[in-house]
Design an enzyme around this catalytic site. Structure first.
Site, short mmCIF file in Angstrom:
data_model
loop_
_atom_site.label_atom_id
_atom_site.label_comp_id
_atom_site.label_asym_id
_atom_site.label_seq_id
_atom_site.Cartn_x
_atom_site.Cartn_y
_atom_site.Cartn_z
CE LYS A 20 18.44 -13.36 -13.83
NZ LYS A 20 18.15 -13.65 -15.24
CB SER A 163 22.81 -18.99 -26.17
OG SER A 163 21.52 -18.80 -25.62
CG ASP A 315 24.70 -13.95 -16.64
OD1 ASP A 315 24.68 -13.44 -17.79
OD2 ASP A 315 23.85 -14.75 -16.23
CE LYS A 342 24.68 -12.73 -21.97
NZ LYS A 342 23.90 -13.95 -22.01
NE ARG A 390 23.42 -11.24 -14.38
CZ ARG A 390 22.85 -11.93 -13.40
NH1 ARG A 390 23.19 -11.72 -12.14
NH2 ARG A 390 21.93 -12.83 -13.67
#
Ligand code: S3P
Length: 432
Positions: A20, A163, A315, A342, A390
């Site tokens: 992604k 980040s 993630d 998130k 997720r």
């Protein structure tokens, strides 16, 4: 969606869709290169299609031919004003990267998003851009953002929040800004932007200092298009990896997976937990490392991870927590602050849903403690996802082991992995 126990384990050779993060960058960077670029194996998920539509709206010719995406890049400074606001759905990567890119274009744009994206913090990207001279208005630090294109000054910025989205937004701003910019990140994060820009001939270099890095960009250098073959996504693979580990009689092989060392924390953590994982056929593809991964059912132990590991697998905590819930001993994951901002408050949802499934877990100062629930059967627990892809896929994996789970709002899975249900069932899962 319901997830029930698998009767046969998780098996087979699974073709995981394109990464992604790299797919977003495979639209953004070719769109500002000068000429035509062909992209293979791009992920066609909701998030990536938002980025693609945004560039079409800004005058970039993008078409599909023989399963490849062909992008006719307009150059660094030649995007055109979109007729409407750019709606970015659920996609934080589109929002942060485009904010950086649009800050130096010649027109005004407004970025909007869905409920979740509109509640996520944007000051982290607008503040350093405003220090470069960008003109951006926000709504209490959130979307919608009104970006009035401006000529920026080069920057000397230190990013304290780990980040890659902030870093990449600033790099994209620096690319179209005269002179040398220096971006320091206190904690190394995924470096797909830097790698791809290097292959496109940008004047960019990176130095590493322990856990930190410094990126130097000499702006206004035209980008030369290169064809891109997007590797398969480790984050999407992680659901099959953990499903195979925790279910008996499992054996899966995942091919061509991106194992970039700025992002492979999950593999390191699982190996520490005693997972039977083999990585082979390792290759360097345009600066990205790809490999095949074989995973077999394993007896897992718990593990303790420090906050440095959190940066390398941000993630993957939802799915790692599922592995931890099925281990032989407790786990402690430290420094999970960023999970709170998130697509959902992931720390809260992991904890809350594990408790609903009869597992003891606890949050203290943004650290997570998990006491496993091996061999417990659960029927009809409701899993709250707050539309987070997720969380939905992670608890679908838990259902394959412990019993029937009802996963709410599972359409969010289209954000990153539209074929998940079909592929998981083909491998032996039981999702309805
Ligand atoms: C991403 C960076 C990470 C990650 C996200 C994708 C990227 O976000 O969580 O899924 O493509 O740059 P942060 O930059 O907020 O850590």
């Amino acid at each position: 969606m319901f997830s029930e126990q698998t009767k046969i384990g998780i098996n087979g050779s699974i073709k995981i869709p394109g990464d992604k993060s790299i797919s977003h960058r495979s639209i953004i960077i070719p769109s500002i290169a000068s000429g035509i670029c062909e992209v293979s194996n791009i992920l066609k998920s909701d998030d990536v299609l938002r980025t693609m539509n945004a560039f079409i709206e800004m005058g970039v010719e993008i078409k599909e031919e023989n399963k490849k995406i062909i992008i006719n890049g307009k150059g660094l400074d030649a995007l055109t004003k979109p007729k409407n606001e750019l709606y970015l759905g659920n996609s934080g990567t589109s929002a942060r990267l485009l904010t950086g890119l649009l800050a130096s274009q010649k027109f005004e744009t407004v970025l909007t998003g869905d409920k979740s994206l509109s509640s996520r913090p944007m000051k982290r990207i607008t503040k350093p851009l405003i220090e470069m001279g960008a003109k951006i208005e926000d709504q209490n630090g959130k979307l919608p953002l009104r970006i009035k294109g401006a000529i920026l000054n080069n920057c000397k910025t230190q990013i304290d929040i780990p980040s890659a989205q902030i870093k990449s937004g600033l790099i994209l701003a620096a690319l179209n800004t005269e002179g040398i910019s220096c971006i320091k990140e206190k904690h190394v994060t995924r470096n797909h932007t830097e790698i791809m820009l290097e292959t496109f001939g940008a004047d960019i270099s990176t130095k590493k200092f322990g856990n930190s890095s410094e990126i130097i960009i000499n702006g206004k250098k035209e980008l030369t298009p290169k064809n891109i073959d997007v590797p398969s996504d480790l984050s999407s693979s992680s659901f099959f990896i953990v499903a195979a580990l925790i279910n008996k009689n499992s054996n899966v092989t995942l091919k061509n997976i991106n194992i970039n060392p700025t992002r492979n924390g999950l593999l390191i953590a699982l190996e520490r937990m005693g997972a039977n994982i083999k990585i082979f056929n390792q290759k360097n593809r345009a600066g990205e490392i790809v490999a095949d991964i074989n995973v077999k059912s394993s007896e897992l132990n718990g593990c303790e991870l420090d906050e440095k590991m959190a940066k390398l697998m941000i993630d993957e905590f939802p799915i790692l927590s599922i592995a931890a819930s099925q281990a032989n001993s407790p786990s402690y994951f430290n420094g999970l602050d960023e999970l709170r901002v998130k697509e959902s408050d992931r720390l809260e949802l992991i904890n809350n849903n594990l408790n609903r499934c009869g597992c003891y877990s606890k949050i203290k100062n943004n650290d997570l403690f998990i006491n496993p629930i091996k061999n417990k059967q659960i029927i009809n627990s409701e899993i709250r996802t707050d539309f987070d892809h997720r969380i939905a896929m992670s608890f679908a994996v838990l259902g394959s082991k412990i019993g029937k789970l009802h996963i709410n709002e599972s359409n969010s899975i289209n954000t990153s992995f539209p074929s998940f249900k079909e592929q998981f069932n083909r491998a032996g899962g039981n999702l309805t």
